[in-house]
Structure formats: C-alpha cells, structure tokens
Design a protein around this motif. Structure first.
Motif, mmCIF file in Angstrom:
data_model
loop_
_atom_site.group_PDB
_atom_site.id
_atom_site.type_symbol
_atom_site.label_atom_id
_atom_site.label_comp_id
_atom_site.label_asym_id
_atom_site.label_seq_id
_atom_site.Cartn_x
_atom_site.Cartn_y
_atom_site.Cartn_z
ATOM 1 N N VAL A 35 0.868 -1.183 0.000
ATOM 2 C CA VAL A 35 0.000 0.000 0.000
ATOM 3 C C VAL A 35 0.900 1.227 0.000
ATOM 4 C CG1 VAL A 35 -1.879 1.200 1.159
ATOM 5 C CG2 VAL A 35 -1.690 -1.288 1.368
ATOM 6 N N ASN A 36 1.055 1.852 -1.196
ATOM 7 C CA ASN A 36 2.006 2.953 -1.352
ATOM 8 C C ASN A 36 3.370 2.512 -0.861
ATOM 9 O OD1 ASN A 36 0.093 4.692 -2.494
ATOM 10 N ND2 ASN A 36 -0.584 5.433 -0.504
ATOM 11 N N ASP A 37 3.926 3.208 0.154
ATOM 12 C CA ASP A 37 5.233 2.829 0.675
ATOM 13 C C ASP A 37 5.127 1.958 1.925
ATOM 14 O OD1 ASP A 37 4.190 4.760 2.293
ATOM 15 O OD2 ASP A 37 6.000 6.004 2.392
ATOM 16 N N GLY A 38 3.951 1.451 2.204
ATOM 17 C CA GLY A 38 3.732 0.570 3.349
ATOM 18 C C GLY A 38 3.291 -0.813 2.902
ATOM 19 N N VAL A 39 3.190 -1.716 3.867
ATOM 20 C CA VAL A 39 2.779 -3.085 3.561
ATOM 21 C C VAL A 39 1.786 -3.580 4.603
ATOM 22 C CG1 VAL A 39 4.955 -3.681 2.410
ATOM 23 C CG2 VAL A 39 4.678 -4.128 4.872
ATOM 24 N N ILE A 40 0.988 -4.551 4.189
ATOM 25 C CA ILE A 40 0.136 -5.307 5.100
ATOM 26 C C ILE A 40 0.640 -6.738 5.075
ATOM 27 C CG2 ILE A 40 -2.201 -6.165 5.507
ATOM 28 C CD1 ILE A 40 -3.207 -3.600 4.122
ATOM 29 N N LEU A 41 0.926 -7.273 6.240
ATOM 30 C CA LEU A 41 1.481 -8.620 6.339
ATOM 31 C C LEU A 41 0.378 -9.664 6.320
ATOM 32 C CD1 LEU A 41 4.152 -7.988 9.124
ATOM 33 C CD2 LEU A 41 4.470 -7.950 6.634
ATOM 34 N N GLN A 42 0.748 -10.853 5.854
ATOM 35 C CA GLN A 42 -0.217 -11.946 5.835
ATOM 36 C C GLN A 42 -0.714 -12.267 7.241
ATOM 37 O OE1 GLN A 42 -1.480 -13.417 3.077
ATOM 38 N NE2 GLN A 42 -2.909 -14.378 4.512
ATOM 39 N N SER A 43 0.170 -12.105 8.216
ATOM 40 C CA SER A 43 -0.229 -12.380 9.600
ATOM 41 C C SER A 43 -1.314 -11.414 10.067
ATOM 42 C CB SER A 43 0.986 -12.287 10.527
ATOM 43 O OG SER A 43 1.628 -11.038 10.379
ATOM 44 N N GLU A 44 -1.289 -10.167 9.570
ATOM 45 C CA GLU A 44 -2.326 -9.210 9.928
ATOM 46 C C GLU A 44 -3.667 -9.632 9.352
ATOM 47 O OE1 GLU A 44 -1.149 -4.942 9.699
ATOM 48 O OE2 GLU A 44 0.627 -5.729 8.710
ATOM 49 N N VAL A 45 -3.639 -10.073 8.102
ATOM 50 C CA VAL A 45 -4.880 -10.557 7.465
ATOM 51 C C VAL A 45 -5.408 -11.761 8.220
ATOM 52 C CG1 VAL A 45 -5.915 -11.426 5.339
ATOM 53 C CG2 VAL A 45 -4.094 -9.700 5.228
ATOM 54 N N ASP A 46 -4.511 -12.709 8.533
ATOM 55 C CA ASP A 46 -4.936 -13.922 9.243
ATOM 56 C C ASP A 46 -5.530 -13.578 10.606
ATOM 57 O OD1 ASP A 46 -4.014 -15.414 7.134
ATOM 58 O OD2 ASP A 46 -2.096 -15.911 8.068
ATOM 59 N N ALA A 47 -4.909 -12.617 11.302
ATOM 60 C CA ALA A 47 -5.398 -12.251 12.629
ATOM 61 C C ALA A 47 -6.788 -11.646 12.557
ATOM 62 C CB ALA A 47 -4.426 -11.279 13.300
ATOM 63 N N MET A 48 -7.013 -10.802 11.553
ATOM 64 C CA MET A 48 -8.329 -10.189 11.436
ATOM 65 C C MET A 48 -9.382 -11.221 11.060
ATOM 66 S SD MET A 48 -9.628 -6.772 9.464
ATOM 67 C CE MET A 48 -9.034 -5.758 10.826
ATOM 68 N N VAL A 49 -9.064 -12.100 10.138
ATOM 69 C CA VAL A 49 -10.018 -13.151 9.757
ATOM 70 C C VAL A 49 -10.364 -14.014 10.964
ATOM 71 C CG1 VAL A 49 -10.296 -15.281 8.408
ATOM 72 C CG2 VAL A 49 -9.369 -13.223 7.330
ATOM 73 N N GLN A 50 -9.352 -14.363 11.761
ATOM 74 C CA GLN A 50 -9.595 -15.184 12.938
ATOM 75 C C GLN A 50 -10.504 -14.478 13.925
ATOM 76 O OE1 GLN A 50 -8.928 -18.320 13.451
ATOM 77 N NE2 GLN A 50 -9.884 -18.257 15.477
ATOM 78 N N GLN A 51 -10.285 -13.162 14.109
ATOM 79 C CA GLN A 51 -11.126 -12.452 15.063
ATOM 80 C C GLN A 51 -12.545 -12.291 14.539
ATOM 81 O OE1 GLN A 51 -10.330 -11.960 18.088
ATOM 82 N NE2 GLN A 51 -12.352 -11.109 18.569
ATOM 83 N N ILE A 52 -12.710 -12.131 13.233
ATOM 84 C CA ILE A 52 -14.052 -12.101 12.646
ATOM 85 C C ILE A 52 -14.785 -13.400 12.987
ATOM 86 C CG2 ILE A 52 -15.373 -12.082 10.490
ATOM 87 C CD1 ILE A 52 -13.065 -10.396 9.309
ATOM 88 N N LYS A 53 -14.086 -14.513 12.889
ATOM 89 C CA LYS A 53 -14.693 -15.810 13.193
ATOM 90 C C LYS A 53 -15.071 -15.913 14.664
ATOM 91 C CE LYS A 53 -12.359 -18.446 9.538
ATOM 92 N NZ LYS A 53 -11.414 -19.546 9.254
ATOM 93 N N VAL A 54 -14.173 -15.419 15.533
ATOM 94 C CA VAL A 54 -14.468 -15.457 16.967
ATOM 95 C C VAL A 54 -15.708 -14.636 17.277
ATOM 96 C CG1 VAL A 54 -13.627 -14.773 19.248
ATOM 97 C CG2 VAL A 54 -12.080 -15.927 17.643
ATOM 98 N N ASN A 55 -15.758 -13.429 16.724
ATOM 99 C CA ASN A 55 -16.908 -12.556 16.964
ATOM 100 C C ASN A 55 -18.187 -13.166 16.417
ATOM 101 O OD1 ASN A 55 -15.202 -10.745 18.157
ATOM 102 N ND2 ASN A 55 -15.075 -9.374 16.405
ATOM 103 N N ALA A 56 -18.093 -13.764 15.226
ATOM 104 C CA ALA A 56 -19.278 -14.368 14.623
ATOM 105 C C ALA A 56 -19.775 -15.545 15.453
ATOM 106 C CB ALA A 56 -18.959 -14.827 13.204
ATOM 107 N N GLN A 57 -18.852 -16.317 15.993
ATOM 108 C CA GLN A 57 -19.245 -17.448 16.834
ATOM 109 C C GLN A 57 -19.937 -16.967 18.097
ATOM 110 O OE1 GLN A 57 -15.975 -19.906 18.080
ATOM 111 N NE2 GLN A 57 -17.267 -21.619 18.665
#
Length: 430
Positions: A35-57
């Motif tokens: 993202v421009n001169d920054g990055v988003i790590l795969q671990s950040e994506v994985d962490a957010m997906v996991q928390q979405i699942k926790v919240n949904a449960q």
C-alpha cells in the motif's frame, strides 16, 4: 462489563494486526499487500479473519468462506493503512497523556478502573501494550478523519433555518430507524459497463434477500461499506441524521422492508429497516463549570504545568486562595479567566472529549486532579447541575449538528474513496 468487552472486541477486530508481531518467530511472515510505501502482512490478514470468526461465533452468525472473509479483511486493513499514512504525513500524533486519558475513559464507561481493564484485556488474549497501541491507532485515524473532512462540510444559514423550521413542526412521535446497509462499490471514473455490472450484482443481492438470504451474512460477504464486518448495522438514526439518499428512501417504510438498489457517487446501496421506534422527549443535563487552563510551551513543560496546577488546586482546597482569584491570575483561557474561570451553563458534549469526561464524572463542588486536553492542562470544578428541556434553546444548534453529521458521513466516504483511488495498492501473488 458487557460494554467493556464489546470495546475489547472492537479493538481486536479493527486492529488485530498489532497482536501478530509478538506471537513468536516460529513462522516467517510475508507481505500480503503493498500500500504505497507501506505493507500489510499476511499475519495481519490472518489475525483479522480469525477475530471475525471469533466474533461471529459469539454472536451466532454464519460466515461465508475464508476467501470471502479475506477480501473483506484486506479491504479494511488497506483503508486503515491509507488513513494512517495520511496521518503520518500530516504529523498527527496521539500523545501518551491523551492515550492515558482515553484508557481511563474506556475503563470508566465499563464501570471499572484501569487496572481491572488491563486484567480483562490480558484474559482476552491481547497484551496490554498491543491493546494500548491499537487504541492509539484508532484515535489517530479518528483525528485524521476529522481533520481531512471537516473543512469539506459546508452548511448554509438557509439550510439551518429550513431544518430548524421543520424540526419545530415535528411531533414527539417522530420515528427513528435502525438501518442495515450493503454497498456495492464503484470506483471513481468507472466505465459504463462497470457501473452496469455493479447494478446487476446489487439487483441479484436484492433478489437473494427477498428469497430469504440472511442480510448480515450478505453484508459480510459482499458489502464494501464501512460497516460490512458488523453485518452492515448503521445503528439508530432519525430521518434528519441520515444521508439524504437514505432519508428519502426510508420514509413511510416499515420494519423488515428492503430498499434499493439506490445509486450514489460511491456505488449502489441496499438498505433493510431492521427496526423502528418512536422518539421520546429528551431532557438534557447541563452543568455549570469553571476551570483553570495552563498552556504548555517551550518555557512551560507538561510536567511543570501539571505540578503548578496541583499546587494551585491544593491552595484552593486549603482555603489559602479562591478559585476565582487563581483563575484570573493564572488561567490561559482568555474567555473565562476574567470571569473567574466560569464557563456558564452548557451541555458537556460541547467540550473537548477529555474535558467532557472529567465533567461527566465529577461531583458538584469537587475540584478535579490536573488533566490534559488538546488545549493544555486543566483543573475543573462542576459548581451545579440541572435538567433542562433544551428543545427551544438549542434548535439552531441541533439543526446544524444534524446537517453536519449527515454531510460529514457523506464527505468521509468520498474522502476515503479518493485516497483509495490515488493509492498504489498491489496484492502480492502467493
């Protein structure tokens, strides 16, 4: 406690990325999005997906497949990163003192103290340091949003006058709507074919919803709106507080009705009337308060300002000086210093958040400990409280605030779309 845990959950969901870096070095992280001169790590994506699942449960929500969740998670993380980049370029910073004041407020809102909040955060799986930084990032994004958007909102005197007259004529039975929202987004400058494709996707979603599909699941799966991961829930709003397009569409609609697609500059909107309720007469609490302000400078540091106010407070409490005299002599607020620090009668929501929080939680006659706001260091005292019917007195202000909220949300979405369109965003091929 439920309110506090909800805040914990929101911080987890919105800023799950900060928890990953400290999880260990067993797995080598990699870049998921540039993202421009920054990055988003795969671990950040994985962490957010996991928390979405926790919240949904926890909320008993059925979720779509992981690849769909990842798209939504990446979309939110990209928007966060873009806004933080704008904030860094603008020099927006949240100081430790501001952060501590906010943490105190979070704890007070949940009916606990900061130490108890820390224990709850730790039990939830977050480290206290990561939680603090997640709140700092949330505050930073809020600051840059307000700075970027507020100058784009123009409200004419005629608009205020017209809405004030309409509010005057409205009955106490005015209806509020709880809206759920799906946005099928279109890029700025999209071709006719792209716009038509978005319209067809929106129409197919309407058809599926009319055939019994769950709105929350559809929002999580397909919406590009800012509340997609909350199932599209926009909360309670009166017609006058909604974006104009929504206000016109929901009039005379009933609970459960589906509305749309409605085209706007950012895409096609689908609405559902999740619930309705009649407005009740609102009584407003006003406080009469006074304060002493010390502004920091190269001469007066944060620590010295805090110490000096503590000394002034002690003199007042010990009867060695009066609040009025000390305010006239020392306060850097020219509007109130000559009045002995008196701020008059007001609702507390007109003040800086840190100042408001102190007044809301102060007993009448108690002088606060020194605290910091965006203006400097204060001590404050609530000298009286009263309940007022503020309808007539604040009619013009209410009209302005309603118009501002409506236009602010519209301009915020436009600004967010603009920084997306101007950004270099590339997903790294796995």
């Amino acid at each position: 406690m439920k309110q506090m845990l909800k805040l914990v959950s929101i911080a987890w969901l919105a800023f799950a990325s900060v928890t990953v870096a400290a999880q260990g070095n067993d797995v080598l992280d990699r870049v998921a999005v540039v993202v421009n001169d920054g990055v988003i790590l795969q671990s950040e994506v994985d962490a957010m997906v996991q928390q979405i699942k926790v919240n949904a449960q926890q909320q008993d929500i059925n979720l779509p497949a992981d690849d769909v969740l990842r798209v939504q998670a990446i979309d939110r993380l990209v928007l966060q990163e873009l806004q933080l980049q704008v904030a860094r370029r603008a020099g927006v910073e949240v100081t430790d003192a501001q952060l501590e004041q906010t943490l105190v407020g979070i704890a007070q809102d949940a009916g606990i103290n900061v130490d108890e909040l820390r224990e709850e955060i730790t039990r939830s799986g977050l480290t206290w340091q990561n939680y603090r930084e997640s709140i700092r990032r949330e505050m930073t994004i809020g600051e840059i949003q307000r700075a970027a958007v507020r100058d784009r909102v123009y409200i004419s005197p005629q608009e205020i006058s017209n809405l004030s007259e309409m509010l005057d004529q409205m009955s106490d039975a005015e209806v509020e709507y709880r809206l759920s929202h799906i946005l099928i987004g279109i890029r700025d400058g999209s071709s006719g074919d792209e716009v038509q494709d978005a319209r067809e996707r929106a129409e197919k979603l309407i058809e599926r919803l009319n055939n019994g599909a769950d709105f929350v699941e559809m929002a999580i799966s397909a919406s590009s709106g800012s509340r997609a991961l909350e199932g599209g829930d926009l909360g309670w709003m009166s017609v006058n507080a909604m974006p104009t397009l929504f206000a016109e569409a929901v009039r005379d609609k009933r609970k459960g009705d589906l509305i749309g697609p409605i085209k706007s500059g950012v895409g096609f909107h689908i609405l559902k009337i999740a619930d309705t309720r009649g407005l009740e007469t609102v009584e407003v609490e006003e406080v009469k308060a006074r304060h002493i302000l010390l502004r920091t400078s190269v001469i007066l540091s944060d620590n010295r300002a805090k110490e000096q106010l503590a000394e002034i407070r002690e003199q007042i409490i010990n009867g060695e000086a009066s609040f009025e005299d000390m305010a006239r002599e020392f306060s850097d607020d020219p509007g109130s210093a000559s009045q002995g620090g008196d701020l008059g009668w007001s609702e507390t929501n007109i003040y800086d958040p840190a100042f408001k929080r102190v007044l809301d939680n102060s007993e009448v006659g108690a002088i606060s400990e020194p605290f910091k706001s965006q203006f400097g260091w204060h001590i404050a005292e609530v000298t009286d409280r009263r309940i007022q019917d503020a309808t007539e007195r604040s009619k013009q202000n209410r009209a302005y605030q309603l118009l501002y909220r409506r236009k602010y949300q519209e301009e915020l979405e436009n600004w967010q779309q603009e920084i997306r369109d101007q950004a270099y965003i590339e997903q790294v091929v796995q």
